[in-house]
Design a protein around this motif. Structure first.
Motif, mmCIF file in Angstrom:
data_model
loop_
_atom_site.group_PDB
_atom_site.id
_atom_site.type_symbol
_atom_site.label_atom_id
_atom_site.label_comp_id
_atom_site.label_asym_id
_atom_site.label_seq_id
_atom_site.Cartn_x
_atom_site.Cartn_y
_atom_site.Cartn_z
ATOM 1 N N ASN A 53 -86.450 -76.124 -8.905
ATOM 2 C CA ASN A 53 -87.116 -76.766 -7.776
ATOM 3 C C ASN A 53 -86.208 -77.782 -7.097
ATOM 4 N N ALA A 54 -85.436 -78.527 -7.878
ATOM 5 C CA ALA A 54 -84.551 -79.549 -7.314
ATOM 6 C C ALA A 54 -83.506 -78.919 -6.399
ATOM 7 N N VAL A 55 -82.914 -77.812 -6.830
ATOM 8 C CA VAL A 55 -81.901 -77.132 -6.008
ATOM 9 C C VAL A 55 -82.519 -76.650 -4.693
ATOM 10 N N LEU A 56 -83.692 -76.040 -4.775
ATOM 11 C CA LEU A 56 -84.300 -75.466 -3.587
ATOM 12 C C LEU A 56 -84.821 -76.538 -2.633
ATOM 13 N N LEU A 57 -85.340 -77.637 -3.144
ATOM 14 C CA LEU A 57 -85.803 -78.721 -2.270
ATOM 15 C C LEU A 57 -84.643 -79.314 -1.472
ATOM 16 N N ALA A 58 -83.501 -79.451 -2.122
ATOM 17 C CA ALA A 58 -82.317 -79.950 -1.404
ATOM 18 C C ALA A 58 -81.899 -78.958 -0.315
ATOM 19 N N LEU A 59 -81.958 -77.656 -0.618
ATOM 20 C CA LEU A 59 -81.618 -76.640 0.371
ATOM 21 C C LEU A 59 -82.572 -76.702 1.567
ATOM 22 N N ILE A 60 -83.857 -76.845 1.291
ATOM 23 C CA ILE A 60 -84.860 -76.900 2.368
ATOM 24 C C ILE A 60 -84.617 -78.108 3.269
ATOM 25 N N ALA A 61 -84.320 -79.243 2.672
ATOM 26 C CA ALA A 61 -84.048 -80.442 3.470
ATOM 27 C C ALA A 61 -82.830 -80.229 4.374
ATOM 28 N N GLU A 62 -81.803 -79.590 3.826
ATOM 29 C CA GLU A 62 -80.588 -79.334 4.618
ATOM 30 C C GLU A 62 -80.874 -78.375 5.773
ATOM 31 N N LYS A 63 -81.629 -77.290 5.514
ATOM 32 C CA LYS A 63 -81.899 -76.300 6.548
ATOM 33 C C LYS A 63 -82.901 -76.800 7.576
ATOM 34 N N ARG A 64 -83.709 -77.784 7.205
ATOM 35 C CA ARG A 64 -84.587 -78.390 8.211
ATOM 36 C C ARG A 64 -83.753 -79.209 9.203
ATOM 37 N N ARG A 65 -82.703 -79.874 8.663
ATOM 38 C CA ARG A 65 -81.820 -80.668 9.537
ATOM 39 C C ARG A 65 -80.885 -79.769 10.341
ATOM 40 N N THR A 66 -80.353 -78.733 9.662
ATOM 41 C CA THR A 66 -79.355 -77.872 10.295
ATOM 42 C C THR A 66 -79.699 -76.409 10.017
ATOM 43 N N PRO A 67 -80.549 -75.809 10.862
ATOM 44 C CA PRO A 67 -80.924 -74.408 10.628
ATOM 45 C C PRO A 67 -79.721 -73.484 10.748
ATOM 46 N N GLY A 68 -79.797 -72.375 10.025
ATOM 47 C CA GLY A 68 -78.751 -71.371 10.085
ATOM 48 C C GLY A 68 -79.354 -69.989 10.179
ATOM 49 N N ASP A 69 -78.504 -68.980 10.096
ATOM 50 C CA ASP A 69 -78.956 -67.592 10.130
ATOM 51 C C ASP A 69 -79.184 -67.121 8.696
ATOM 52 N N ASP A 70 -80.247 -67.634 8.073
ATOM 53 C CA ASP A 70 -80.511 -67.346 6.664
ATOM 54 C C ASP A 70 -82.015 -67.284 6.431
ATOM 55 N N LEU A 71 -82.402 -66.807 5.248
ATOM 56 C CA LEU A 71 -83.818 -66.644 4.929
ATOM 57 C C LEU A 71 -84.557 -67.975 4.881
ATOM 58 N N THR A 72 -83.909 -69.000 4.357
ATOM 59 C CA THR A 72 -84.560 -70.313 4.252
ATOM 60 C C THR A 72 -84.919 -70.847 5.630
#
Length: 430
Positions: A223-242
């Motif tokens: 959960n810790a790894v994925l929450l950090a990923l979600i926070a990053e992709k909310r700030r900087t979206p990319g061409d990825d599933l998240t």
């Protein structure tokens, strides 16, 4: 593994007259058992599973009592017809574990090794009806954005690099050095994770699926790894599933994105690893089948389908929960009972298989991807990854052979999956 006492084979008519066991007891041939057969523990062995399922079918009919962890009882649905009803009927069989009676009554310890797997999450795997359709629409849309041609190129490039890393040695473990690394690297890219963080996620999820004493801690790391990923992709979206999940019009919350990513990675990575490894094992151990493949009479997809019929990576799927008192396969099921989808056993149900010939070639009526509204939405990319992985290793290492007797291959112990621990091979050094 503990097996039920031997009993004379019974038809479904006979099974329908057998009373359902009450908590911790089953009836077999007139004798009562204190504990139903166990689907966990150090004696669980992949080679023994097919015979174990058939013994359950003979002794209990299409729905059998089992324990999946100390003190945790459930029903294992072995019958093809019964499993189809279980997957298609959301009115009688809910996906929501909050309906599970032992959990509602506080009889399942939070530290139980099965809780990371069966505990409720706001994800499509644990939802019914409108909520499930909402979550699935976001997941399906995210998966639809995956470019199949680019995915194939990425898988092949990853496969080539992995093979190159061990080709000069003339030997390898195709589980540790290939099958376990390839899908995770590809899925890590699809999620938008870097390699280092992605490997942390892989290790954590491996611990969750193992259903052992460390599973709860592994779930926290995941959960810790994925929450950090979600926070990053909310700030900087990319061409990825998240990013696709975060910005889908249905407006998933961060919690919903987190837990749907868990479901996607847990099911997508682990099952694809096992699918690749088991397909390679079948080709290495069945010379006639491999000859048909190399001779052009069969395809890699035929080999993949054979595995889905006879050795599905996910053997048993948790879970459905009865919404009312009912009868299934001649068993009296109480409201709040847990029922497991016995995929491997249902695929071999004598009432569903043809009486002659093979059900494998050209037939995808197996239940490896589930059925009904919860059919796996990622089966197409999973097949593309598995097909490319198997095809690449066979072309690059055509003289591949097992370096140990087939009988010495071992399995990882799990109530849910049939995972090879290792697949040692040798070949001419490249």
């Amino acid at each position: 593994m503990s097996h039920p006492p031997h009993a004379h084979p019974s038809s479904r008519t006979e099974a329908s007259r057998t009373e359902a066991p009450r908590a911790g007891a089953s009836r077999t041939g007139g004798a009562r058992r204190a504990v139903p057969p166990t689907l966990y523990g150090p004696e669980l062995d992949g080679d023994a599973l097919p015979a174990f399922y058939e013994e359950l079918r003979r002794s209990h009919g299409p729905v059998a009592p089992v324990t999946i962890a100390p003190g945790i009882a459930a029903w294992l649905v072995l019958g093809h017809r019964e499993l189809l009803r279980l997957t298609r009927d959301e009115q009688d069989f809910s996906h929501d574990p909050r309906r599970w009676t032992p959990l509602r009554e506080g009889r399942v310890p939070p530290e139980s090794p099965i809780m990371p797997t069966v505990g409720w999450r706001p994800a499509l795997l644990y939802a019914d009806g409108q909520l499930h359709r909402r979550l699935r629409s976001a997941v399906s849309a995210a998966l639809a954005r995956v470019d199949g041609h680019q995915l194939r190129r990425d898988v092949r490039a990853t496969a080539e690099a992995l093979i190159a890393s061990f080709a000069s040695r003339g030997e390898a473990d195709l589980v540790a050095h290939y099958a376990r690394r390839l899908p995770s690297r590809v899925i890590i890219q699809l999620l938008g994770l870097d390699e280092c963080t992605g490997q942390q996620l892989v290790h954590a999820i491996t611990g969750v699926v193992a259903a052992n004493a460390d599973s709860v801690n592994a779930s926290k790391r995941m959960n810790a790894v994925l929450l950090a990923l979600i926070a990053e992709k909310r700030r900087t979206p990319g061409d990825d599933l998240t990013s696709a999940l975060l910005h889908h019009p249905v407006g998933l919350s961060a919690d919903e994105v987190l837990h749907n990513l868990v479901v996607m990675f847990t099911l997508g990575n682990g099952t694809t690893v096992d699918w690749i490894a088991t397909t390679l094992r079948v080709l290495l151990c069945d010379p006639a089948f491999r000859s048909s493949l190399t001779g052009g009479h069969l395809t890699v997809d035929d080999a993949l389908d054979l595995v889905l019929w006879r050795h599905p990576p996910t053997q048993n799927v948790p879970a459905r929960y009865a919404t009312r008192d009912l009868t299934l396969g001649g068993r009296r099921i109480n409201a709040g009972d847990m029922l497991l989808l016995g995929i491997a056993a249902a695929n071999q149900d004598p009432e569903a298989l043809p009486t002659t010939g093979s059900p494998v070639t050209g037939n995808r009526a197996h239940l490896a991807f589930g059925a009904g509204p919860h059919t796996c939405p990622a089966q197409d990319p999973a097949r593309l990854i598995a097909r490319t992985a198997v095809d690449t290793v066979l072309h690059r290492l055509p003289d591949l052979e097992l370096s140990v007797p087939e009988s010495s291959l071992t399995w990882i112990k799990s109530p849910w999956t049939k995972s090879l621990a290792a697949l040692p091979v040798r070949f001419r050094p490249r």
